[in-house]
Design an enzyme around this catalytic site. Structure first.
Site, PDB file in Angstrom:
ATOM      1  N   GLY A   1       0.831  -1.210   0.000  1.00  0.00           N
ATOM      2  CA  GLY A   1       0.000   0.000   0.000  1.00  0.00           C
ATOM      3  C   GLY A   1       0.862   1.255   0.000  1.00  0.00           C
ATOM      4  O   GLY A   1       0.643   2.185  -0.785  1.00  0.00           O
ATOM      5  N   HIS A   2       1.871   1.278   0.883  1.00  0.00           N
ATOM      6  CA  HIS A   2       2.788   2.420   0.921  1.00  0.00           C
ATOM      7  C   HIS A   2       3.570   2.535  -0.399  1.00  0.00           C
ATOM      8  O   HIS A   2       3.785   3.624  -0.915  1.00  0.00           O
ATOM      9  CB  HIS A   2       3.818   2.249   2.039  1.00  0.00           C
ATOM     10  CG  HIS A   2       3.245   2.195   3.421  1.00  0.00           C
ATOM     11  ND1 HIS A   2       3.286   1.061   4.197  1.00  0.00           N
ATOM     12  CD2 HIS A   2       2.644   3.128   4.185  1.00  0.00           C
ATOM     13  CE1 HIS A   2       2.738   1.298   5.370  1.00  0.00           C
ATOM     14  NE2 HIS A   2       2.334   2.554   5.394  1.00  0.00           N
TER      15      HIS A   2
ATOM     16  N   GLN B   1      -0.117  10.911  17.945  1.00  0.00           N
ATOM     17  CA  GLN B   1      -1.376  10.397  17.407  1.00  0.00           C
ATOM     18  C   GLN B   1      -1.791   9.074  18.037  1.00  0.00           C
ATOM     19  O   GLN B   1      -2.805   8.494  17.664  1.00  0.00           O
ATOM     20  CB  GLN B   1      -1.328  10.284  15.880  1.00  0.00           C
ATOM     21  CG  GLN B   1      -0.437   9.178  15.338  1.00  0.00           C
ATOM     22  CD  GLN B   1      -0.284   9.301  13.829  1.00  0.00           C
ATOM     23  OE1 GLN B   1       0.364  10.198  13.319  1.00  0.00           O
ATOM     24  NE2 GLN B   1      -0.888   8.386  13.088  1.00  0.00           N
TER      25      GLN B   1
ATOM     26  N   GLY C   1      -3.524   7.574   1.504  1.00  0.00           N
ATOM     27  CA  GLY C   1      -4.327   6.416   1.134  1.00  0.00           C
ATOM     28  C   GLY C   1      -5.780   6.584   1.558  1.00  0.00           C
ATOM     29  O   GLY C   1      -6.068   7.127   2.619  1.00  0.00           O
TER      30      GLY C   1
ATOM     31  N   LYS D   1      -7.489   4.175   2.387  1.00  0.00           N
ATOM     32  CA  LYS D   1      -7.631   3.224   3.503  1.00  0.00           C
ATOM     33  C   LYS D   1      -7.980   3.967   4.798  1.00  0.00           C
ATOM     34  O   LYS D   1      -8.801   3.522   5.587  1.00  0.00           O
ATOM     35  CB  LYS D   1      -6.306   2.465   3.641  1.00  0.00           C
ATOM     36  CG  LYS D   1      -5.974   1.903   4.989  1.00  0.00           C
ATOM     37  CD  LYS D   1      -6.613   0.557   5.147  1.00  0.00           C
ATOM     38  CE  LYS D   1      -6.298  -0.176   6.425  1.00  0.00           C
ATOM     39  NZ  LYS D   1      -5.811   0.565   7.532  1.00  0.00           N
TER      40      LYS D   1
HETATM   41  P1  AMP Z   1       0.662   4.668   7.890  1.00  0.00           P
HETATM   42  O1  AMP Z   1       2.081   4.258   7.749  1.00  0.00           O
HETATM   43  O2  AMP Z   1      -0.257   3.559   8.297  1.00  0.00           O
HETATM   44  O3  AMP Z   1       0.493   5.929   8.690  1.00  0.00           O
HETATM   45  O4  AMP Z   1       0.165   5.038   6.422  1.00  0.00           O
HETATM   46  C1  AMP Z   1       0.853   5.961   5.634  1.00  0.00           C
HETATM   47  C2  AMP Z   1       0.049   6.254   4.399  1.00  0.00           C
HETATM   48  O5  AMP Z   1      -0.167   5.053   3.668  1.00  0.00           O
HETATM   49  C3  AMP Z   1      -1.349   6.830   4.705  1.00  0.00           C
HETATM   50  O6  AMP Z   1      -1.673   7.815   3.752  1.00  0.00           O
HETATM   51  C4  AMP Z   1      -2.222   5.612   4.570  1.00  0.00           C
HETATM   52  O7  AMP Z   1      -3.560   5.915   4.255  1.00  0.00           O
HETATM   53  C5  AMP Z   1      -1.537   4.898   3.426  1.00  0.00           C
HETATM   54  N1  AMP Z   1      -1.904   3.478   3.417  1.00  0.00           N
HETATM   55  C6  AMP Z   1      -1.788   2.596   4.444  1.00  0.00           C
HETATM   56  N2  AMP Z   1      -2.278   1.399   4.077  1.00  0.00           N
HETATM   57  C7  AMP Z   1      -2.708   1.522   2.792  1.00  0.00           C
HETATM   58  C8  AMP Z   1      -3.320   0.652   1.851  1.00  0.00           C
HETATM   59  N3  AMP Z   1      -3.598  -0.619   2.152  1.00  0.00           N
HETATM   60  N4  AMP Z   1      -3.634   1.139   0.639  1.00  0.00           N
HETATM   61  C9  AMP Z   1      -3.367   2.431   0.313  1.00  0.00           C
HETATM   62  N5  AMP Z   1      -2.787   3.307   1.159  1.00  0.00           N
HETATM   63  C10 AMP Z   1      -2.460   2.862   2.373  1.00  0.00           C
END
Ligand code: AMP
Length: 286
Positions: A33-34, A58, A145, A147
């Site tokens: 996803g990232h 957060q 994302g 998500k």
């Molecule tokens: P995080 O590391 O969980 O804070 O996520 C960092 C970025 O990656 C944020 O913009 C999330 O929304 C995005 N993100 C996390 N998981 C996914 C996914 N499965 N699909 C798309 N974007 C994602």
């Protein structure tokens, strides 16, 4: 690919970039996803900066800040492979040096209900760190994302209301083959729990089908059905909600003629693991 660990290093690297910058803020433990965000960022600007920072403000006091995975060597290699120009990986003391005044950025109309009810102060922490990162990285584009749907809407509102000179780009949720939304927290799932974690996307897809085949028009009915579907798999539901996709306000009726459709959002706990997911349900019936 360069790596900056201090504000001074980042400022120096950023100052040397000529032309537009696209930015992907993350908390690390990178997954597909990232990586999709990083690759998409390259379509917006040749210079892509990724941040990996597990942001303490957060997390609630009983959340997983201490045990959140931090595989920085692997993350560094993945950023490089995905084509990032630079990685910003500061420690908490860089982002929150002593002597600061706890300056807050709040988005009250969007950062209420849903995740905000379950995680008080969460979006204030997200906005605070993203505002700091934007000031440091000065991106032309920032990718988020879908998500984390409410987070995306909160960040869009923050940048819009504060006239921040950055364009927010929303990217679709990347899923495992069985539909589970990818998340760094999926690593907490046991082999036993893993198949049941698809309960959220299965409930969301059933909800979408019920709307698109014209069977359900009442948001409360849809919410109750999603809740029951997820509970049937033994998960504890935090919320199952049908909302307006931009304002995240409750809707009176799911109107197939209304522009923009609705978004269904769910969060549930499976043992100690908290899962969230969402699905936009388009306006027109099948
Ligand atoms: P995080 O590391 O969980 O804070 O996520 C960092 C970025 O990656 C944020 O913009 C999330 O929304 C995005 N993100 C996390 N998981 C996914 C996914 N499965 N699909 C798309 N974007 C994602």
């Amino acid at each position: 690919m360069w790596i900056a660990r201090t504000l001074a290093e980042l400022r120096q690297r950023r100052g040397a970039i000529v032309g537009p910058v696209a930015f992907v803020p993350t908390m690390g433990a990178l997954h597909e996803g990232h990586l999709r965000l990083i690759r998409s960022a390259r379509g917006h600007a040749p210079a892509v900066i990724v941040s990996v920072f597990v942001n303490p403000t957060q997390f609630g006091p009983h959340e997983d800040f201490a045990r959140y995975p931090r595989p920085i060597e692997r993350d560094t290699a993945l950023c490089q492979q995905a084509g990032a120009l630079g990685l910003f990986n500061p420690g908490p003391e860089e982002m929150y040096p002593p002597g600061q005044t706890d300056c807050q950025v709040s988005v009250p109309r969007l950062a209420r209900g849903l995740e905000a009810d379950q995680r008080p102060g969460h979006f204030d922490g997200v906005c605070r760190v993203v505002a700091k990162l934007f000031s440091l990285v000065r991106p032309d584009f920032a990718l988020f994302g879908m998500k984390d749907y409410q987070q995306l809407r909160v960040i869009e509102a923050m940048t819009h209301d504060l006239f921040m000179p950055v364009r927010i780009v929303a990217c679709p949720t990347v899923r495992e083959a069985d539909g589970l939304a990818m998340s760094s927290r999926n690593a907490y799932l046991t082999a036993d729990q893993r198949p049941r974690a698809t309960a959220l996307i299965r409930a969301l897809r059933r909800a979408s089908d019920r709307v698109l085949t014209g069977h359900v028009r009442d948001p409360a009915e849809l919410e109750n059905q999603m809740r029951r579907d997820i509970e049937a798999d033994g998960l504890t539901v935090d919320y199952a909600a049908v909302r307006h996709p931009r304002t995240l306000s409750p809707v009176d009726r799911i109107d197939p003629a209304a522009e923009g459709g609705v978004v269904a959002l769910v969060a549930a706990r499976l043992g100690a693991v908290r899962l969230l997911d969402n699905l936009e349900i388009p306006a027109s019936p099948a």
